[in-house]
Each structure stands twice: as C-alpha cells, then as structure tokens.
Design an enzyme around this catalytic site. Structure first.
Site, PDB file in Angstrom:
ATOM      1  N   CYS A  86     -42.486 -94.129  11.587  1.00  0.00           N
ATOM      2  CA  CYS A  86     -42.773 -95.010  12.737  1.00  0.00           C
ATOM      3  C   CYS A  86     -43.952 -94.469  13.543  1.00  0.00           C
ATOM      4  O   CYS A  86     -45.081 -94.512  13.086  1.00  0.00           O
ATOM      5  CB  CYS A  86     -41.517 -95.180  13.582  1.00  0.00           C
ATOM      6  SG  CYS A  86     -41.625 -96.570  14.719  1.00  0.00           S
ATOM      7  N   HIS A 195     -36.927 -96.522   9.776  1.00  0.00           N
ATOM      8  CA  HIS A 195     -36.313 -95.267  10.220  1.00  0.00           C
ATOM      9  C   HIS A 195     -35.183 -94.847   9.293  1.00  0.00           C
ATOM     10  O   HIS A 195     -34.032 -95.204   9.536  1.00  0.00           O
ATOM     11  CB  HIS A 195     -35.732 -95.452  11.627  1.00  0.00           C
ATOM     12  CG  HIS A 195     -36.757 -95.527  12.706  1.00  0.00           C
ATOM     13  ND1 HIS A 195     -37.274 -94.406  13.314  1.00  0.00           N
ATOM     14  CD2 HIS A 195     -37.376 -96.581  13.284  1.00  0.00           C
ATOM     15  CE1 HIS A 195     -38.167 -94.764  14.229  1.00  0.00           C
ATOM     16  NE2 HIS A 195     -38.254 -96.080  14.227  1.00  0.00           N
ATOM     17  N   GLU A 197     -33.708 -92.049   9.141  1.00  0.00           N
ATOM     18  CA  GLU A 197     -32.753 -91.170   9.841  1.00  0.00           C
ATOM     19  C   GLU A 197     -31.710 -91.965  10.619  1.00  0.00           C
ATOM     20  O   GLU A 197     -30.689 -91.431  11.013  1.00  0.00           O
ATOM     21  CB  GLU A 197     -33.513 -90.207  10.769  1.00  0.00           C
ATOM     22  CG  GLU A 197     -33.991 -90.777  12.097  1.00  0.00           C
ATOM     23  CD  GLU A 197     -35.243 -91.648  12.001  1.00  0.00           C
ATOM     24  OE1 GLU A 197     -35.702 -91.908  10.862  1.00  0.00           O
ATOM     25  OE2 GLU A 197     -35.755 -92.064  13.055  1.00  0.00           O
TER      26      GLU A 197
END
Lengths: 222, 81
Positions: A86, A195, A197
């Site tokens: 990002c 993302h 994560e």
C-alpha cells in the site's frame, strides 16, 4: 531469518506486518525508524502501509527521501528482498525501485473492502507461496491506488511478466491494466496495494494473505 | 528571491479531481467550462541571487521531490529577479 519493518511517521500497518513476520519467520522482526542512517543487518525488508508524512505532496514522496530509504535502495540493489504494501508500494515507486506511480482513485473515494485478485508471476520470494492464475481475496484500503505508467512501461511490465497481482472482475480504483502489484526485473522487489497482513489468520476472516509471509520464509530457508 | 513553481498533470493523464471540479461547476449553473485540471502551486523563498543558478537548483528540486515527472510537468517562475 530476520526481517526489518521500516516505520515512518504515519505508518499504521507496521505492527500487523510484524505479527505476520514473526509467525512465518519464527523471529521478532526489527523495527527501523525512518530517520535512521543505518539499516540493521537483515534478510528482508518490509515497507508497511499507512500515511507516511501525512501523504503530504504525494503519497510516499517524502518517505522516499528519508535517510533510511537511501539504505533500503542500496540493499535492494544488492538483492535483499523488499516488499512494499500500500503506502509502501507508493514509496517504492517514488524512490524509483519500481516503475510507475499510484494516482488518486478514479472514483475519488477512499476504498476499504475485500477485493478479488488473480495471481500473476510468482517468481519472487513474496509470491512463491501462490500458484499462477490462483484467485485470492485480500483487503484494500487506499485513496491513491490507481496504478499509472506510460504505455511503454505497461507493455514492458506485461512483456517481461512482472505483474504479480491484478484485480479480478471489477477494477476498484481505475488502475491501468487492473494492476494491483508488480515486481522488479530481478524479482527481489515487490509492491502491492492489497494488505496481506490484514487477512493472514482464520480469526480475521481469511488466510489468503499468509502465503506472502510463508513464501518469504521458504525462500529464506533455502 | 521568490520562486513560484506550478505543477500540472501531463496531457492525457486522467485527473479525477479536475473532473469533479468540472462537474460541480456545471451543477452550480456555471456554463461553458469545457475542462478543469487541478495542479499544485509551491512558493519558495531562496537565498540564491543569480537567477540562472536559482532556476537550475529549483529544477533539480522538482526532479528530485516536488514533481513526479511520470505524470507531472513543472514550470518555474522567478520573482524579484
């Protein structure tokens, strides 16, 4: 196997990434501050998401000039795996490690939702846990994710098979050729808007993101 | 001396903010706006007194940080020169 997470003023995904790295690599990552002039000795570098320097001027533009980034660029040129997620992807384009630029979303709205993606090239430490053409779901959360580059650059990315992720179906942000993530020619530098994560544990609603960190662990174990 | 730097999107680069401005002006009843493009204006007060040197130095700043030349053009104007 030690990873370093670079923390900028305004980073907000650094701790989530650290949790994923610790789970995959079995070692707590080093958190390095943007103002540091020396990069810790490590095997991989992650530039996390967030709003470094408040996104002033252009997303990632000021972070790209911070002292630690000079060291990151030099490490990347030596072949150390570097992943930008990002805002981290924006920083990688602004510092010249990856081509193109992330522009304002075509719909002018901040988008925060899960998107369907198709895996492209997997010949990089970060994508080796996936199979080409695999369909995965990951969250996006950005205002500037509209990937743009000249036609020649886009053609070169396609001709050299450097696109690692594309939006499947609807293109959420107007990105050229539905690009959600790319790698460099050497394969050690990857940037992506989604993302991983945020979707790396079943308790969070999905595990499609975990392969990024597991892939890095397998690569480093070799 | 003072320098004014105008940063504009290159031709052909989609400008969603310009489009939103264009459509808002239309909704307010302003007619005849054929296109709106949004850019940035940066003012610098620099110590350099030689305009040639100042301009060269500011161009370097634009290339390095102030503009992203993948999508943006920049124009430098020196005042009090």
């Amino acid at each position: 196997m030690t990873a370093t997470v670079i923390v900028f003023p305004g980073s907000n995904c650094d701790r989530d990434v650290a949790v994923c790295l610790e789970a995959a690599l079995g070692e707590v990552p080093i958190m390095a501050w943007h103002g540091d002039h020396q990069l810790p000795d490590c095997d991989a570098i992650i530039l996390p998401g967030g709003f470094s320097y408040g996104d002033y001027l252009r997303g990632g533009s000021i972070a790209a000039q911070s002292p630690i980034m000079r060291e990151v660029v030099s490490a990347a040129q030596k072949g150390i795996p570097v992943l930008g997620i990002c805002n981290g992807f924006q920083i990688l384009t602004e510092c010249g490690l990856l081509p193109g630029v992330l522009m304002r979303n075509s719909g002018l709205k901040f988008i925060c939702r899960d998107v369907d993606l198709t895996v492209g090239n997997t010949q990089t430490p970060f994508m080796s846990g996936y199979k080409r053409d695999q369909n995965i779901t990951l969250p996006i959360a950005h205002n500037e994710g509209n990937y743009f580059a000249s036609d020649e650059t886009l053609d070169a990315l396609e001709d050299n098979d450097l696109i690692v992720l594309r939006y499947a179906g609807e293109n959420p942000n107007g990105a050229s050729r539905a690009i959600a993530g790319i790698r460099n020619q050497a394969g050690n530098v990857v940037g992506m808007m989604p993302h991983p994560e945020r979707l790396a544990e079943a308790a969070l609603g999905g595990e499609d993101g975990r392969a990024i960190f597991d892939g890095l662990a397998s690569f480093l174990a070799k | 001396m003072k320098a004014i730097i105008r940063i504009t999107l290159k031709n052909g680069v989609l400008d969603p903010q310009g489009k939103a401005i264009e459509s808002a002006l239309g909704q307010l009843g302003f007619e005849g706006v054929e296109e709106a493009r949004q850019g940035k204006l940066i003012e610098l007060q620099v110590a350099e007194t030689d305009p040639v040197k100042a301009k060269a130095n500011i161009a370097h700043m634009c290339e390095k940080l102030l503009a992203n030349t993948v999508i943006e053009n920049y124009a430098i104007e020196l005042l009090d020169a």
